[in-house]
Design a protein around this motif. Structure first.
Motif, PDB file in Angstrom:
ATOM      1  N   LEU A 149       0.713  -1.242   0.048  1.00 43.35           N
ATOM      2  CA  LEU A 149       0.107  -0.129   0.151  1.00 43.35           C
ATOM      3  C   LEU A 149       1.057   1.548  -0.117  1.00 43.35           C
ATOM      4  N   LEU A 150       1.887   1.118   0.575  1.00 41.17           N
ATOM      5  CA  LEU A 150       2.871   2.310   0.702  1.00 41.17           C
ATOM      6  C   LEU A 150       3.531   2.431  -0.615  1.00 41.17           C
ATOM      7  N   ILE A 151       3.974   1.340  -1.124  1.00 42.12           N
ATOM      8  CA  ILE A 151       4.294   1.558  -2.766  1.00 42.12           C
ATOM      9  C   ILE A 151       3.188   2.057  -3.506  1.00 42.12           C
ATOM     10  N   ILE A 152       2.235   1.531  -3.436  1.00 37.95           N
ATOM     11  CA  ILE A 152       1.164   2.105  -4.221  1.00 37.95           C
ATOM     12  C   ILE A 152       1.013   3.647  -4.148  1.00 37.95           C
ATOM     13  N   PHE A 153       1.110   4.068  -2.833  1.00 38.84           N
ATOM     14  CA  PHE A 153       0.816   5.646  -2.636  1.00 38.84           C
ATOM     15  C   PHE A 153       1.958   6.183  -2.921  1.00 38.84           C
ATOM     16  N   LEU A 154       3.393   5.824  -2.941  1.00 35.45           N
ATOM     17  CA  LEU A 154       4.565   6.223  -3.563  1.00 35.45           C
ATOM     18  C   LEU A 154       4.478   6.495  -4.994  1.00 35.45           C
ATOM     19  N   PHE A 155       3.981   5.451  -5.500  1.00 40.06           N
ATOM     20  CA  PHE A 155       3.941   5.155  -6.977  1.00 40.06           C
ATOM     21  C   PHE A 155       2.856   6.129  -7.609  1.00 40.06           C
ATOM     22  N   GLY A 156       1.883   6.591  -6.777  1.00 38.70           N
ATOM     23  CA  GLY A 156       0.829   7.402  -7.280  1.00 38.70           C
ATOM     24  C   GLY A 156       1.318   8.959  -7.382  1.00 38.70           C
ATOM     25  N   ALA A 157       2.194   8.985  -6.010  1.00 42.02           N
ATOM     26  CA  ALA A 157       2.479  10.522  -5.932  1.00 42.02           C
ATOM     27  C   ALA A 157       3.653  10.796  -6.671  1.00 42.02           C
ATOM     28  N   VAL A 158       4.477   9.824  -7.494  1.00 43.21           N
ATOM     29  CA  VAL A 158       5.491   9.905  -8.398  1.00 43.21           C
ATOM     30  C   VAL A 158       4.790  10.386  -9.814  1.00 43.21           C
ATOM     31  N   ILE A 159       3.669   9.361 -10.057  1.00 45.69           N
ATOM     32  CA  ILE A 159       2.947   9.714 -11.346  1.00 45.69           C
ATOM     33  C   ILE A 159       2.352  10.905 -11.375  1.00 45.69           C
ATOM     34  N   TYR A 160       1.775  11.383 -10.126  1.00 46.72           N
ATOM     35  CA  TYR A 160       1.050  12.869 -10.140  1.00 46.72           C
ATOM     36  C   TYR A 160       2.142  13.853 -10.268  1.00 46.72           C
TER      37      TYR A 160
END
Length: 382
Positions: A149-160
């Protein structure tokens, strides 16, 4: 504003696909966790069955190799066996002493929360109760979904961040193109104005009229130069910042309302700074005009130049309505404006000119209901 619909759609599809893949991994991990827990339960039930048969054997009977092998193979799952006579036996829990009853009771309570206790019976008679916790591997696996879930959050933040940066870059290209086109369009009528002014000089009219027209034509040339420089790296030369600031200030003073009081003060006669003259004058004019707008055409505007070591501070003060403290940073963002009219580009351009092009600093030094002080800091070219 959609600059590239196809690219935007492909980026959105890529984002959806990436989240789908990560979500699938998360779901598989959760399924694997449940399956592993079931297998561990099954292993403990086999151990409990072996223990049931072992406890039912006579004291002098041989337990058999199968029972011993089952007991020896289970080395990873922590267990507490409570016999019917209330004696307690601990397995796979190094460092725990049987005599520490309070600690063991706490462990038993924890194990009951993690897994349902197994009753060990033989021919309807309850011989013991087995309490067991999750193995070390299972405990580590339990936190794996949180890590995902943390990876998903970080991944989303990077994409954003990448999308936002890409959109900002496209907007910058658009504004730069519009600015250069504006400069190009102004150039044609400006050339005609120069010719008409020369023609007026041959007529019997007041020379002061043509002189003022020349000033405004020069002003238009400066504006054209400014717009033509947007999007390209400006050339910096050494100028006296005191003189350049005063020239920009005086120009606005002559063309502003008589209800506004202008004051200029410098603590040094000359301070050499690497500047792009046209862009720096634009900065001063933007800040002064913002101050005038904040005062609604009536009040005081002042500029103070203060040398400080190897730097110089330019303070632009007004007696306007002030800026809320929470907006001290956001007012420099593109599109942010407190005016009913305007696109919110002025202070954004000022920040870029000062910090990106001149390697200086700009900030709201202070602001109250009685007025605002903006501060620009440059390095002096010694």
């Amino acid at each position: 504003m959609d600059f590239n619909p196809k690219k935007k759609t492909s980026n959105f599809l890529l984002l959806i696909a990436s989240f789908a893949i990560v979500s699938l991994i998360l779901w598989n991990t959760n399924s694997f966790f449940k399956k592993f827990k079931e297998e561990e339960r099954h292993k403990m039930e086999i151990w409990a069955t072996a223990q049931s048969e072992f406890l039912s054997l006579p004291v002098d009977a041989d337990p058999g190799n199968l029972h011993i092998k089952i007991f020896q193979n289970n080395t990873s799952t922590p267990m507490i066996l409570v016999n019917k006579d209330s004696t307690i036996k601990v397995n796979n829990m190094p460092g725990i002493q049987n005599i520490d009853t309070a600690f063991l009771q706490g462990k038993i309570k924890k194990f009951k929360e993690e897994n349902k206790p197994i009753s060990i019976e033989y021919k309807g008679e309850k011989l013991a109760t087995l309490y067991y916790g999750n193995s070390e591997v299972l405990n580590k696996l339990k936190y794996y979904p949180i890590a995902l879930l943390l990876i998903i959050f970080l991944f989303g933040a990077v994409i954003y961040f990448l999308f936002k940066t890409n959109k900002t870059a496209e907007q910058n290209k658009l504004w730069a193109g519009m600015a250069k086109e504006t400069a190009h369009q102004i150039g044609t009528p400006l050339s005609s104005l120069l010719g008409w002014n020369q023609l007026l000089k041959t007529e019997d009219i007041n020379p002061e009229i043509t002189m003022e027209i020349e000033k405004d034509i020069s002003r238009l040339e400066t504006i054209t130069e400014r717009f033509s420089k947007i999007g390209s790296l400006p050339i910096l030369k050494e100028y006296d910042i005191v003189e350049e600031t005063k020239n920009a200030f005086d120009y606005l003073k002559l063309r502003s309302s008589k209800l506004i009081h202008f004051s200029f003060d410098s603590k040094a006669e000359r301070l050499p700074v690497l500047l792009n003259k046209a862009l720096y004058n634009w900065t001063i004019e933007n800040l002064v005009k913002n101050g005038i707008d904040a005062m609604r055409g009536k009040g005081s505007i002042s500029i103070e130049i203060i040398p400080s070591g190897n730097t110089v501070r330019i303070l632009i003060s007004d007696t306007g309505t002030g800026i809320p403290k929470k907006n001290f940073q956001s007012i420099f963002n593109p599109g942010v404006t407190t005016k009913k009219r305007g696109w919110g580009l002025g202070l954004s351009l000022v920040k870029r000119i000062v910090e990106e092009y001149h390697k200086g600093k700009i900030k709201v030094l202070s602001s109250t209901k009685e007025g605002t002080i903006m501060q620009i800091t440059f390095k002096v070219n010694n």
